[in-house]
Write a protein that holds these residues in place. Structure first.
Motif, PDB file in Angstrom:
ATOM      1  N   LEU A  58       8.538  68.758  76.222  1.00 14.02           N
ATOM      2  CA  LEU A  58       9.369  68.901  74.970  1.00 14.02           C
ATOM      3  C   LEU A  58       8.391  68.944  73.560  1.00 14.02           C
ATOM      4  CD1 LEU A  58      12.250  66.760  75.456  1.00 14.02           C
ATOM      5  CD2 LEU A  58      12.271  69.111  75.371  1.00 14.02           C
ATOM      6  N   GLU A  59       7.366  68.208  73.689  1.00 10.37           N
ATOM      7  CA  GLU A  59       6.262  68.114  72.429  1.00 10.37           C
ATOM      8  C   GLU A  59       5.635  69.719  72.614  1.00 10.37           C
ATOM      9  OE1 GLU A  59       4.653  67.029  69.387  1.00 10.37           O
ATOM     10  OE2 GLU A  59       6.180  65.989  70.409  1.00 10.37           O
ATOM     11  N   LEU A  60       5.272  70.130  73.819  1.00 12.19           N
ATOM     12  CA  LEU A  60       4.614  71.403  73.880  1.00 12.19           C
ATOM     13  C   LEU A  60       5.560  72.374  73.350  1.00 12.19           C
ATOM     14  CD1 LEU A  60       2.843  71.277  77.383  1.00 12.19           C
ATOM     15  CD2 LEU A  60       1.825  71.399  75.198  1.00 12.19           C
ATOM     16  N   LEU A  61       6.965  72.377  73.487  1.00 12.05           N
ATOM     17  CA  LEU A  61       7.842  73.382  73.162  1.00 12.05           C
ATOM     18  C   LEU A  61       8.020  73.280  71.658  1.00 12.05           C
ATOM     19  CD1 LEU A  61       9.996  75.477  73.741  1.00 12.05           C
ATOM     20  CD2 LEU A  61      11.430  73.500  74.130  1.00 12.05           C
ATOM     21  N   ARG A  62       7.919  72.014  71.162  1.00  7.06           N
ATOM     22  CA  ARG A  62       8.103  71.978  69.528  1.00  7.06           C
ATOM     23  C   ARG A  62       6.969  72.548  69.076  1.00  7.06           C
ATOM     24  NH1 ARG A  62      10.162  67.827  66.263  1.00  7.06           N
ATOM     25  NH2 ARG A  62      10.695  66.702  68.205  1.00  7.06           N
ATOM     26  N   THR A  63       5.759  72.397  69.476  1.00  2.11           N
ATOM     27  CA  THR A  63       4.505  72.977  68.956  1.00  2.11           C
ATOM     28  C   THR A  63       4.618  74.725  68.927  1.00  2.11           C
ATOM     29  OG1 THR A  63       3.146  70.972  69.819  1.00  2.11           O
ATOM     30  CG2 THR A  63       1.883  72.942  69.001  1.00  2.11           C
ATOM     31  N   ALA A  64       5.116  74.917  70.092  1.00  2.00           N
ATOM     32  CA  ALA A  64       5.214  76.472  70.243  1.00  2.00           C
ATOM     33  C   ALA A  64       6.096  77.258  69.079  1.00  2.00           C
ATOM     34  CB  ALA A  64       5.419  76.814  71.666  1.00  2.00           C
ATOM     35  N   LEU A  65       7.305  76.233  69.135  1.00  2.00           N
ATOM     36  CA  LEU A  65       8.202  76.938  68.117  1.00  2.00           C
ATOM     37  C   LEU A  65       8.016  76.774  66.866  1.00  2.00           C
ATOM     38  CD1 LEU A  65      11.611  75.350  69.700  1.00  2.00           C
ATOM     39  CD2 LEU A  65      10.717  77.838  69.945  1.00  2.00           C
ATOM     40  N   ALA A  66       7.116  75.726  66.349  1.00  2.32           N
ATOM     41  CA  ALA A  66       6.838  75.652  64.958  1.00  2.32           C
ATOM     42  C   ALA A  66       5.483  76.485  64.453  1.00  2.32           C
ATOM     43  CB  ALA A  66       6.018  74.093  64.630  1.00  2.32           C
ATOM     44  N   ALA A  67       4.946  77.025  65.681  1.00  5.58           N
ATOM     45  CA  ALA A  67       3.856  77.952  65.413  1.00  5.58           C
ATOM     46  C   ALA A  67       4.226  79.497  64.644  1.00  5.58           C
ATOM     47  CB  ALA A  67       3.069  78.243  66.363  1.00  5.58           C
ATOM     48  N   GLY A  68       5.475  79.647  64.964  1.00  8.36           N
ATOM     49  CA  GLY A  68       6.018  80.926  64.315  1.00  8.36           C
ATOM     50  C   GLY A  68       7.132  80.822  63.352  1.00  8.36           C
ATOM     51  N   ALA A  69       7.017  80.498  62.229  1.00  2.49           N
ATOM     52  CA  ALA A  69       8.102  80.182  61.359  1.00  2.49           C
ATOM     53  C   ALA A  69       9.165  81.613  61.020  1.00  2.49           C
ATOM     54  CB  ALA A  69       8.092  79.517  59.979  1.00  2.49           C
ATOM     55  N   ASP A  70       8.380  82.683  60.993  1.00  2.00           N
ATOM     56  CA  ASP A  70       8.934  83.919  60.768  1.00  2.00           C
ATOM     57  C   ASP A  70       9.014  84.837  61.928  1.00  2.00           C
ATOM     58  OD1 ASP A  70       6.260  84.047  60.965  1.00  2.00           O
ATOM     59  OD2 ASP A  70       6.080  85.607  59.287  1.00  2.00           O
ATOM     60  N   HIS A  71       9.145  84.265  62.963  1.00  2.00           N
ATOM     61  CA  HIS A  71       9.309  85.126  64.264  1.00  2.00           C
ATOM     62  C   HIS A  71      10.685  85.582  64.455  1.00  2.00           C
ATOM     63  CE1 HIS A  71       5.380  83.813  66.285  1.00  2.00           C
ATOM     64  NE2 HIS A  71       5.151  84.407  65.292  1.00  2.00           N
ATOM     65  N   THR A  72      10.610  86.774  65.005  1.00  2.00           N
ATOM     66  CA  THR A  72      12.141  87.295  65.194  1.00  2.00           C
ATOM     67  C   THR A  72      12.407  86.381  66.794  1.00  2.00           C
ATOM     68  OG1 THR A  72      11.161  89.078  66.682  1.00  2.00           O
ATOM     69  CG2 THR A  72      11.760  89.483  64.414  1.00  2.00           C
TER      70      THR A  72
END
Length: 883
Positions: free
Chosen positions: A690-704
């Motif tokens: 879950l922590e890795l997922l949080r990091t991956a999701l936070a890396a692209g705020a403007d991603h489609t």
């Protein structure tokens, strides 16, 4: 040593096996027994005869003759070891004429006691001699009986002459007592070498000095003619007799050849062992072919190429025939540019080539000299010449054959520097290839089953996502390398422009998991058609899973011969819902061996998350049954994992109510739904995931959503996923408030006209005048029914989305039903008309009542009624007989 192998000067005849080399036995059982017993018997008989002659002679017999006989008997007894001939020579019989004068009978009687004493002395002497001879025999033979000693001698003599080592026995005086056949061959000894001193045998000085010294030696390599001998010397002194020396000799060239063969055999055994460990670990056909090539180069061949029949790559059963097509899967030991065919190219071998012959016969083919093989050259003259130019000179082509099916070919090539293949290499090549063939066949069978399961699962998953305006959705599904599982996802449009998002997971892999997933997905669609809230839908789904478990338990129990009650589902083999034995399997059978339910345990094991998004309010209502909660990415890029009430997995929570959670999302937020295969595996726990997922999701705020899916998988996907992964990213959108209109309707039939007029004006403002007539008809019928049969509050809502949505709600839960009206009925045709003019219509229940909704196409086209007109359909419903 002389007592063992014969006395000095013994003239025993030479052995017929090797003249002059075979020793006399230390005591020949038959001869020793014959000499000793015969001599003793003769002495005893002579003594007895002498005594009897003296005792029973006539009174007038000659006393002198009696004394001579007694003396002769005594001398014979004293000379018992000598022969009877010697006794006669020492005491010749006296002539009767020389006998003494006769004596009287009284004198004979006086001599009788003397005769008896003499006889007793003779017997004692004989007994003592016999005891002495027996003691000497036992001493010489070590207590071994003559027959047993003879047997031992024969055995030892046979081994001595059959052994492949030279054996020399030297006496304490340095003389050669014995040399076996191999020693005579290695040292080139003359026939009369025995009894000769070692110095007189003509040996090399170093070897002669070593043998004469009598010192111990171990594997000393010395020259003997043109041979190098490994010499071992050991002193011996059996049972206290004179010391001697035993020497063993072995030709080192033979030792090296034997050691070389043993080394080759050991290396090949190790290669077979390594092949068993390295080949077939991945259950991938192509990788298995590469592993065979990697194992064989360079330990067995300089170059290895592997080709497989094309049906094998698809997991199908191959057939070998004329012109069969093979695909090259591996090339090892040479660059692909030097090979005739590269990896991935399709090959069709010409008949009479070694490859075609091996495929047709199923047997390996050896080509010892490729330069002289015209059959091999005819496949590709230019390519084969290129191979010869690279130094390749020898080939073994071996079919990959398992369970009687030829799967392809393995070609082993050697250069001239490595030596050519020999006939003995065929068996090893066949053994190595057979092990790889079993692994290839296992991979083929797995590929077939995996392809079948993947095909089934993908057919059960959404092929395309439905069109809707509430969410922009992207998804990914990745099956596990070990086999497909039961993960699924879905996007289901709901009335009122709402959308349902579903993610689920069935525990396990294979066809059963995929089939169970299909059943659950279909059930979710059916429950969604009822427009149930998330908690009620999951309760119904939990009950369905419970029934699935019970049915499978019955099948498992009945298949194992248990006495199940068809009425209750209980019995000796099953026990209703979740009755398991101590091993966790259904009591009617063992795990992996249920008739009709192979490999099934008692609980299906499924999780599900169900969420409904309303684009009018921006609210998400969701519930989960044992499934991980979703992640939410705000418009600014913040990532959160909202708290969702935890409920047991499906099939376990019938007594525990499912709770819901509500979230209000801003437009542009992203809702991320996933299965546990994304965040949890063998190498990391769920918290780390879950922590890795949080990091991956936070890396692209403007991603489609598409870019978000790609970024998440790139960051978190393991090299070899052990579980399925389903991922869905949905970006929220809100319906324009100007496209939403709502009115309160009083419980008065006169209020129908004003509300209907207001709705028509709204349609005109939206530019939907083309559908005003049908909309007016639909609204008139629905509002009238709500006023007549419903209760307050009564509301009318219009939604302008991809279709025009008309909703009429009231405060009662009584739902109208489409029915067939008779000709004489005054009512009952309103809903029929609504169904005819609307594309879709239905009813959903709310906590305060119900909502009857319709959807109309924006272009004004009516749905096709079928081959008959509406009037024809109405006529068919007329059940009044014609008069």
């Amino acid at each position: 040593m002389t007592e063992i192998f014969g006395r000095e000067g013994d003239d025993a005849p030479a052995s017929p096996r090797s003249p002059g080399t075979r020793p006399r036995p230390p005591l020949n059982g038959r001869r020793a027994g014959r000499v000793s017993v015969r001599q003793l018997a003769r002495a005893v008989l002579l003594g007895i005869v002498a005594v009897l002659a003296l005792a029973f002679q006539a009174p007038d017999g000659s006393a002198r003759e009696g004394r001579q006989l007694v003396a002769a008997g005594a001398q014979t007894s004293a000379q018992a070891p000598d022969t009877r001939t010697a006794a006669r020579a020492a005491h010749p019989p006296q002539p009767r004429e020389a006998a003494a004068p006769e004596r009287t009978g009284a004198q004979g009687e006086d001599q009788f006691p003397v005769l008896l004493g003499t006889a007793a002395g003779v017997l004692l002497l004989v007994a003592g001699g016999a005891a002495l001879v027996g003691w000497r025999l036992r001493r010489q033979t070590g207590g071994v009986r003559p027959a047993e000693m003879r047997q031992r001698y024969d055995h030892h003599d046979a081994v001595l002459h059959a052994v492949r080592e030279g054996v020399l026995i030297l006496g304490s005086d340095g003389r050669l007592l014995l040399a076996n056949d191999e020693a005579r061959r290695l040292l080139e000894l003359p026939a009369d070498a025995e009894r000769c001193p070692v110095a007189d045998l003509g040996l090399e000085p170093q070897l002669s000095a070593l043998l004469a010294s009598g010192r111990a030696a171990t594997d000393e390599v010395l020259l003997a003619g043109d041979r190098l001998l490994a010499v071992n010397v050991r002193p011996t002194a059996p049972r206290g007799r004179p010391a001697g020396t035993v020497v063993t000799l072995r030709d080192t060239r033979e030792l090296r050849a034997l050691a070389g063969r043993a080394g080759v055999a050991q290396e090949r055994l190790k290669l077979i062992y390594d092949a068993g460990l390295r080949i077939g670990a991945t259950l991938d056909v192509g990788r298995t072919a590469e592993e065979l090539a990697e194992v064989a180069v360079p330990r067995f061949a300089d170059v290895v190429t592997v080709e497989l029949l094309e049906p094998v790559l698809r997991g199908d059963e191959p057939t070998v025939g004329a012109g069969a097509e093979l695909q090259r899967m591996a090339v090892k030991g040479v660059s692909e540019e030097m090979a005739i065919y590269r990896v991935g190219e399709v090959i069709r071998y010409v008949s009479d080539t070694p490859m075609a012959t091996g495929l047709a016969s199923g047997r390996p083919v050896l080509v010892g000299d490729l330069t002289a093989s015209d059959a091999w050259r005819q496949q590709d003259p230019d390519g084969t010449q290129r191979v010869l130019d690279s130094g390749i000179r020898s080939l073994i082509t071996t079919p990959l054959q398992a369970r009687g099916v030829v799967l392809g070919l393995a070609n082993y090539w050697r250069s001239g520097a490595s030596g050519t293949f020999e006939e003995e290499d065929l068996a090893f090549a066949e053994e190595l290839t057979a092990r790889a063939a079993v692994a290839v066949d296992n991979a083929r069978r797995y590929t077939r089953e995996h392809t079948t399961a993947v095909t089934l699962q993908r057919s059960l998953l959404p092929q395309t996502l439905p069109e809707q305006s509430a969410l922009a959705v992207a998804h990914r599904y990745l099956p596990a390398h070990a086999g497909v599982g039961g993960d699924w996802f879905d996007v289901i449009p709901l009335p009122g422009a709402r959308v349902a998002l579903v993610v689920g997971d069935v525990v396990g892999h294979g066809l059963h998991a995929a089939a169970t997933m299909g059943r659950l997905r279909t059930a979710v669609h059916n429950f969604s058609a009822l427009d149930l809230p998330p908690d009620e839908l999951l309760n119904h789904l939990d009950e369905l899973v419970t029934h699935i478990d019970t049915d499978e338990a019955r099948a498992a129990g009945l298949g194992a011969g248990a006495g199940a009650d068809p009425g209750t589902g209980t019995g000796t083999g099953t026990g209703g819902r979740g009755l398991l034995d101590g091993a966790g399997t259904w009591a009617g059978g063992s795990e992996g061996d249920h008739d009709g339910v192979p490999g099934r345990t008692g609980i299906t094991g499924a999780t599900c998350l169900y969420a409904i998004y309303d684009p009018v309010t921006g609210r998400v209502t969701l519930a989960t049954a044992g499934h991980p909660a979703p992640a939410v990415i705000g418009p600014a890029g913040t990532v959160s994992f909202p708290e969702v009430p935890v409920s047991p997995p499906l099939g376990l929570g019938s007594s525990v109510p499912v709770e819901t959670a509500e979230l209000t999302l801003s437009e542009g937020s992203r809702l991320v739904l996933y299965t546990d295969g994304l965040v949890e595996n063998r190498d990391r726990d769920i918290a780390t995931g879950l922590e890795l997922l949080r990091t991956a999701l936070a890396a692209g705020a403007d991603h489609t959503p598409e870019e978000t899916c790609t970024a998440v998988l790139d960051a978190m996907l393991p090299a070899h996923p052990s579980d399925d992964i389903a991922l869905m990213v949905a970006r929220t959108q809100l319906l324009d408030p100007t496209r939403v209109a709502e009115w309160e309707v009083p419980s008065d039939p006169a209020a129908v006209a004003p509300v209907r007029a207001a709705c028509l004006r709204m349609l005109e403002s939206w530019g939907l005048a083309a559908i005003d007539f049908t909309t007016e008809l639909i609204l008139s019928e629905l509002i009238t029914n709500a006023i007549r049969y419903g209760a307050q509050p009564i509301r009318v809502r219009l939604l302008y989305d991809r279709a025009l949505i008309c909703e009429v709600s009231d405060g009662t839960s009584a739902s109208p039903h489409l029915r067939r009206a008779a000709t004489t009925d005054e009512g009952g045709r309103g809903l029929f008309l609504v169904a005819q003019f609307a594309h879709r219509w239905g009813t959903r229940y709310t906590p305060g009542g119900k909502v009857i909704w319709t959807e109309q196409s924006l272009d004004g086209d009516r749905p096709e009624p079928g081959p008959d007109a509406t009037e024809d359909v109405l006529d068919q419903w007329d059940d009044v007989p014609a008069l």
